[in-house]
Design a protein around this motif. Structure first.
Motif, PDB file in Angstrom:
ATOM      1  N   ILE A  43      58.994 -18.173  63.044  1.00  0.00           N
ATOM      2  CA  ILE A  43      58.309 -18.382  61.773  1.00  0.00           C
ATOM      3  C   ILE A  43      56.818 -18.132  61.933  1.00  0.00           C
ATOM      4  O   ILE A  43      56.181 -17.454  61.110  1.00  0.00           O
ATOM      5  CB  ILE A  43      58.559 -19.806  61.245  1.00  0.00           C
ATOM      6  N   GLN A  44      56.236 -18.657  63.004  1.00  0.00           N
ATOM      7  CA  GLN A  44      54.806 -18.492  63.243  1.00  0.00           C
ATOM      8  C   GLN A  44      54.465 -17.025  63.483  1.00  0.00           C
ATOM      9  O   GLN A  44      53.443 -16.520  62.983  1.00  0.00           O
ATOM     10  CB  GLN A  44      54.372 -19.331  64.448  1.00  0.00           C
ATOM     11  N   HIS A  85      54.402 -11.089  57.614  1.00  0.00           N
ATOM     12  CA  HIS A  85      55.742 -10.594  57.323  1.00  0.00           C
ATOM     13  C   HIS A  85      56.436 -11.542  56.357  1.00  0.00           C
ATOM     14  O   HIS A  85      56.519 -12.742  56.631  1.00  0.00           O
ATOM     15  CB  HIS A  85      56.562 -10.471  58.616  1.00  0.00           C
ATOM     16  N   THR A  86      56.915 -11.016  55.268  1.00  0.00           N
ATOM     17  CA  THR A  86      57.560 -11.856  54.250  1.00  0.00           C
ATOM     18  C   THR A  86      59.077 -11.894  54.389  1.00  0.00           C
ATOM     19  O   THR A  86      59.746 -12.661  53.694  1.00  0.00           O
ATOM     20  CB  THR A  86      57.203 -11.354  52.844  1.00  0.00           C
ATOM     21  N   LEU A 115      63.374 -23.667  57.386  1.00  0.00           N
ATOM     22  CA  LEU A 115      62.009 -23.360  57.826  1.00  0.00           C
ATOM     23  C   LEU A 115      61.471 -22.114  57.120  1.00  0.00           C
ATOM     24  O   LEU A 115      60.282 -22.047  56.789  1.00  0.00           O
ATOM     25  CB  LEU A 115      61.972 -23.171  59.339  1.00  0.00           C
ATOM     26  N   CYS A 116      62.330 -21.134  56.884  1.00  0.00           N
ATOM     27  CA  CYS A 116      61.887 -19.958  56.136  1.00  0.00           C
ATOM     28  C   CYS A 116      61.489 -20.352  54.717  1.00  0.00           C
ATOM     29  O   CYS A 116      60.431 -19.929  54.213  1.00  0.00           O
ATOM     30  CB  CYS A 116      63.004 -18.911  56.102  1.00  0.00           C
ATOM     31  N   ARG A 117      62.314 -21.139  54.072  1.00  0.00           N
ATOM     32  CA  ARG A 117      62.013 -21.555  52.703  1.00  0.00           C
ATOM     33  C   ARG A 117      60.716 -22.367  52.644  1.00  0.00           C
ATOM     34  O   ARG A 117      59.914 -22.212  51.713  1.00  0.00           O
ATOM     35  CB  ARG A 117      63.188 -22.374  52.146  1.00  0.00           C
ATOM     36  N   GLN A 118      60.507 -23.229  53.619  1.00  0.00           N
ATOM     37  CA  GLN A 118      59.286 -24.043  53.635  1.00  0.00           C
ATOM     38  C   GLN A 118      58.035 -23.187  53.819  1.00  0.00           C
ATOM     39  O   GLN A 118      56.941 -23.583  53.411  1.00  0.00           O
ATOM     40  CB  GLN A 118      59.368 -25.073  54.765  1.00  0.00           C
ATOM     41  N   ASN A 119      58.191 -22.020  54.405  1.00  0.00           N
ATOM     42  CA  ASN A 119      57.046 -21.153  54.696  1.00  0.00           C
ATOM     43  C   ASN A 119      57.025 -19.880  53.853  1.00  0.00           C
ATOM     44  O   ASN A 119      56.310 -18.933  54.167  1.00  0.00           O
ATOM     45  CB  ASN A 119      57.057 -20.789  56.184  1.00  0.00           C
ATOM     46  N   ASN A 120      57.806 -19.879  52.767  1.00  0.00           N
ATOM     47  CA  ASN A 120      57.833 -18.753  51.818  1.00  0.00           C
ATOM     48  C   ASN A 120      58.173 -17.426  52.497  1.00  0.00           C
ATOM     49  O   ASN A 120      57.558 -16.389  52.235  1.00  0.00           O
ATOM     50  CB  ASN A 120      56.483 -18.641  51.092  1.00  0.00           C
ATOM     51  N   ILE A 121      59.143 -17.484  53.383  1.00  0.00           N
ATOM     52  CA  ILE A 121      59.643 -16.303  54.070  1.00  0.00           C
ATOM     53  C   ILE A 121      61.087 -16.070  53.640  1.00  0.00           C
ATOM     54  O   ILE A 121      61.879 -17.016  53.542  1.00  0.00           O
ATOM     55  CB  ILE A 121      59.554 -16.471  55.598  1.00  0.00           C
ATOM     56  N   HIS A 122      61.412 -14.824  53.371  1.00  0.00           N
ATOM     57  CA  HIS A 122      62.775 -14.468  52.985  1.00  0.00           C
ATOM     58  C   HIS A 122      63.667 -14.432  54.225  1.00  0.00           C
ATOM     59  O   HIS A 122      63.480 -13.589  55.100  1.00  0.00           O
ATOM     60  CB  HIS A 122      62.765 -13.096  52.292  1.00  0.00           C
TER      61      HIS A 122
END
Length: 255
Positions: free
Chosen positions: A23-24, A31-32, A51-58
Motif C-alpha cells: 500500500i505504501q 498508483h491508484t 487497506l486498499c479501500r482505506q487508502n483510496n486504492i483500487h
C-alpha cells in the motif's frame, strides 16, 4: 502503469513483501490501482481489500499458479474481473492448497472464465520455445490459450535482464504475429532493491539451507519499480495495456 504481479508475505516463504508495504509503495508512486497475486494463496484477500479501500486504492485480486500438462509446464497469473471471478480464484486456490494440481490448461480455463489470464513469465515451456526460437510452437500455444479465455495476454516479463529483454523482443514479435496481445509484467516479490536479502533468507529457510546455497530458487531485482524505471524497461504499448487490464477488474465483494 499498473503493477499486475505482486507476491506478498502470504506467499509463504516466497516473499517478504507485507500488505502494508504494498500500500505504501503504491501511495509513494501515486498508483491508484494495485494487484495482489500471491502464489497459490488467497489468504491476504480481506486484509488487502480493506487497506486498499482505506487508502483510496483500487484493489485487484489475482492468483499465480502453474499447470503441468503432459510433458509441458505453463505458468499463469489470473486476475478476477468481478465477484464471480474472485469466487473462482478462491476455488482454484483451495484446490491448489489441498495439493490438487492442474494437469490441463483447458480445465483451468473452464474454472476461470470470469478472470483475465496472463502468462506468468520466464520459467515455463512457452519461454523454452522462445529460447529455441521455435516460432511455430509459440504461435500455436498462445493461439490455443487465447481461444480458452475471453481476455488473454502474454506477459513481457523481467526486462531488467538483458538476456530476457532480447528474448522478450522475439516473443512479442511472434505473439503479435499470432494476433494475441502482450502486457508488461514486472514480477514484484519485495519493496526495495535492498530487500532482496530478505527474500533470499526466506528461500533458504524453505529449502532448509543457507543464503550461501547457490541452488536457491531466488531472483534479484524483483522490487517495486516506479513509473520512470518501468518506462525505461518496457514498451509504451505494454505499459498502457496494464491500465486497460486494471480497468477490467472490478471486484465489489457484494455477497
Amino acid at each position: 502503469m499498473v503493477h499486475l504481479h505482486n507476491r506478498s508475505c502470504y506467499s509463504l516463504l516466497e516473499s517478504p513483501f507485507r500488505i502494508e508495504q504494498m500500500i505504501q509503495a503504491a501511495k509513494e508512486n501515486h498508483h491508484t490501482h494495485l494487484a495482489l497475486t500471491d502464489h497459490h494463496s488467497m489468504y491476504a484477500t480481506m486484509k488487502f481489500f480493506h487497506l486498499c479501500r482505506q487508502n483510496n486504492i483500487h484493489p485487484i485480486f489475482g492468483l499465480e499458479l502453474e499447470v503441468n500438462e503432459n510433458d509441458y509446464n505453463f505458468s499463469f497469473v489470473l486476475l478476477a474481473k468481478d465477484d464471480m471471478g474472485l469466487i473462482e480464484l478462491y476455488k482454484i486456490s483451495s484446490q491448489l492448497m489441498s495439493f490438487q494440481t492442474f494437469d490441463s490448461v483447458k480445465t483451468l480455463a473452464q474454472q476461470s472464465q470470469h478472470c483475465v489470464c496472463m502468462t506468468g513469465g520466464t520459467d515455463d515451456s512457452l519461454y523454452q520455445w522462445v529460447i529455441k526460437k521455435d516460432a511455430d510452437s509459440i504461435q500455436r500455444c498462445v493461439k490455443t490459450f487465447s481461444d480458452l479465455w475471453q481476455d488473454f495476454y502474454v506477459a513481457i516479463s523481467m526486462n531488467d535482464s538483458g538476456y530476457h529483454r532480447e528474448n522478450n523482443a522475439y516473443l512479442k514479435l511472434q505473439v503479435h504475429n499470432a494476433s494475441v496481445a502482450t502486457v508488461a509484467l514486472s514480477r514484484n516479490y519485495y519493496w526495495h532493491q535492498e530487500d532482496a536479502i530478505l527474500s533470499k533468507v526466506l528461500r533458504a529457510i524453505d529449502k532448509g539451507s543457507t543464503i550461501k546455497d547457490d541452488t536457491l530458487d531466488f531472483k534479484y531485482d524483483r522490487y517495486y519499480r516506479n513509473d520512470q524505471q518501468m518506462a525505461a524497461l518496457y514498451d509504451p504499448d505494454d505499459l498502457e495495456q496494464t491500465e486497460t487490464i486494471a480497468r477490467m477488474c472490478n471486484v465489489q465483494l457484494a455477497y
